[in-house]
Design a protein around this motif. Structure first.
Motif, PDB file in Angstrom:
ATOM      1  N   VAL A 155       0.856  -1.087   0.096  1.00 16.23           N
ATOM      2  CA  VAL A 155       0.022  -0.074  -0.125  1.00 16.23           C
ATOM      3  C   VAL A 155       0.858   1.343   0.156  1.00 16.23           C
ATOM      4  O   VAL A 155       1.618   1.279   0.953  1.00 16.23           O
ATOM      5  N   ALA A 156       0.706   2.064  -1.124  1.00 14.70           N
ATOM      6  CA  ALA A 156       1.285   3.251  -0.919  1.00 14.70           C
ATOM      7  C   ALA A 156       0.302   4.249  -0.633  1.00 14.70           C
ATOM      8  O   ALA A 156      -0.641   4.292  -1.029  1.00 14.70           O
ATOM      9  N   TYR A 157       0.829   5.044   0.346  1.00 14.71           N
ATOM     10  CA  TYR A 157      -0.302   5.910   1.425  1.00 14.71           C
ATOM     11  C   TYR A 157      -0.066   7.335   0.965  1.00 14.71           C
ATOM     12  O   TYR A 157       1.060   7.828   1.329  1.00 14.71           O
ATOM     13  N   ASP A 158      -0.687   7.979   0.039  1.00 15.14           N
ATOM     14  CA  ASP A 158      -0.499   9.149  -0.392  1.00 15.14           C
ATOM     15  C   ASP A 158      -1.320  10.102   0.429  1.00 15.14           C
ATOM     16  O   ASP A 158      -2.462   9.760   0.989  1.00 15.14           O
ATOM     17  N   GLN A 159      -1.311  11.414   0.115  1.00 20.51           N
ATOM     18  CA  GLN A 159      -2.070  12.483   0.542  1.00 20.51           C
ATOM     19  C   GLN A 159      -3.734  12.081   0.647  1.00 20.51           C
ATOM     20  O   GLN A 159      -4.489  12.126   1.598  1.00 20.51           O
ATOM     21  N   GLU A 160      -4.035  11.621  -0.818  1.00 16.39           N
ATOM     22  CA  GLU A 160      -5.320  11.533  -0.874  1.00 16.39           C
ATOM     23  C   GLU A 160      -5.891  10.102  -1.053  1.00 16.39           C
ATOM     24  O   GLU A 160      -7.030   9.699  -0.679  1.00 16.39           O
ATOM     25  N   PHE A 161      -4.768   9.505  -1.760  1.00 17.47           N
ATOM     26  CA  PHE A 161      -5.089   8.246  -2.315  1.00 17.47           C
ATOM     27  C   PHE A 161      -4.254   7.049  -1.648  1.00 17.47           C
ATOM     28  O   PHE A 161      -3.472   7.312  -1.095  1.00 17.47           O
ATOM     29  N   LEU A 162      -4.869   5.869  -1.670  1.00 16.73           N
ATOM     30  CA  LEU A 162      -3.960   4.548  -1.350  1.00 16.73           C
ATOM     31  C   LEU A 162      -4.142   3.708  -2.891  1.00 16.73           C
ATOM     32  O   LEU A 162      -5.094   3.602  -3.451  1.00 16.73           O
ATOM     33  N   VAL A 163      -2.617   3.552  -3.073  1.00 18.99           N
ATOM     34  CA  VAL A 163      -2.412   2.623  -4.275  1.00 18.99           C
ATOM     35  C   VAL A 163      -2.123   1.280  -3.661  1.00 18.99           C
ATOM     36  O   VAL A 163      -1.241   1.160  -2.849  1.00 18.99           O
ATOM     37  N   ILE A 164      -3.071   0.142  -3.848  1.00 16.23           N
ATOM     38  CA  ILE A 164      -2.915  -1.126  -3.297  1.00 16.23           C
ATOM     39  C   ILE A 164      -2.787  -2.134  -4.437  1.00 16.23           C
ATOM     40  O   ILE A 164      -3.219  -2.130  -5.548  1.00 16.23           O
ATOM     41  N   VAL A 165      -1.280  -2.671  -4.058  1.00 16.23           N
ATOM     42  CA  VAL A 165      -1.087  -3.896  -5.284  1.00 16.23           C
ATOM     43  C   VAL A 165      -1.273  -5.086  -4.529  1.00 16.23           C
ATOM     44  O   VAL A 165      -0.540  -5.261  -3.426  1.00 16.23           O
ATOM     45  N   ILE A 166      -1.419  -6.201  -5.174  1.00 18.80           N
ATOM     46  CA  ILE A 166      -1.465  -7.518  -4.584  1.00 18.80           C
ATOM     47  C   ILE A 166      -0.827  -8.416  -5.661  1.00 18.80           C
ATOM     48  O   ILE A 166      -0.764  -8.336  -6.675  1.00 18.80           O
ATOM     49  N   GLN A 167       0.202  -8.886  -5.156  1.00 14.40           N
ATOM     50  CA  GLN A 167       1.249  -9.837  -5.969  1.00 14.40           C
ATOM     51  C   GLN A 167       1.634 -11.113  -5.317  1.00 14.40           C
ATOM     52  O   GLN A 167       1.415 -11.184  -4.092  1.00 14.40           O
ATOM     53  N   ARG A 168       2.003 -11.994  -6.145  1.00 13.19           N
ATOM     54  CA  ARG A 168       2.503 -13.263  -5.587  1.00 13.19           C
ATOM     55  C   ARG A 168       3.528 -13.080  -4.984  1.00 13.19           C
ATOM     56  O   ARG A 168       4.398 -12.179  -5.408  1.00 13.19           O
ATOM     57  N   TRP A 169       4.058 -13.602  -3.921  1.00 14.28           N
ATOM     58  CA  TRP A 169       5.459 -13.635  -3.309  1.00 14.28           C
ATOM     59  C   TRP A 169       6.073 -15.135  -3.405  1.00 14.28           C
ATOM     60  O   TRP A 169       5.474 -16.128  -3.246  1.00 14.28           O
TER      61      TRP A 169
END
Lengths: 101, 101
Positions: free
Chosen positions: A82-96
């Motif tokens: 989760v990249a936590y920005d002033q207004e948005f959250l960018v959520i990325v789901i990936q295999r590990w």
């Protein structure tokens, strides 16, 4: 949104990426990987915005001048970033997969 | 505790590491970097065990068969990494610097 669009273009082509969601801090979905269902995107948006809110509180408790920028949780075979920005959250789901020794 | 001791030996010498704490899932400190105060270690143990508990719940909500293994929160200049074991949490606090472009 152009900076975010660029980020998404780069994210989409990364190997192992299974989904992405952009939401506001209240967990409302603004964009999702087209192959993700709306219901799935909603769950990730709500769960990760809730967890990010708690993480932000922890960061502030440890140092009131500090600010959460990024959150990463890893389970057995997947990671959610989760990249936590002033207004948005960018959520990325990936295999590990473990790094090659 | 030997596996954990080995981990600590490797952690201690990593550049940028500012502290480590080992605690149980209830947030009771078992070990800390000697230069950290007990009070400081207690705060990290309580905050991170609480956040990890919430993160574990999120992982389970998203997939009941899944299990939290690792949590990472990054603020402006620091990162807190939590390895979430069956019994222990290994918490590492380190300075964060952007990767060289």
């Amino acid at each position: 949104m152009s900076e975010v669009e660029e980020t998404l273009e780069r994210v989409k082509v990364q190997p192992g990426v299974e989904g992405y969601v952009i939401c506001n801090r209240q967990g409302q979905v603004l964009r999702r990987l087209p192959s993700m269902s709306q219901a799935q995107a909603d769950i990730y948006a709500q769960k990760m915005s809730g967890l990010s809110k708690k993480a932000r509180g922890v960061v502030r408790d440890l140092n009131p001048k500090n600010e959460l920028r990024y959150l990463r949780i890893r389970a057995k075979k997947h990671e959610v970033l989760v990249a936590y920005d002033q207004e948005f959250l960018v959520i990325v789901i990936q295999r590990w997969t473990p790094a090659q020794a």
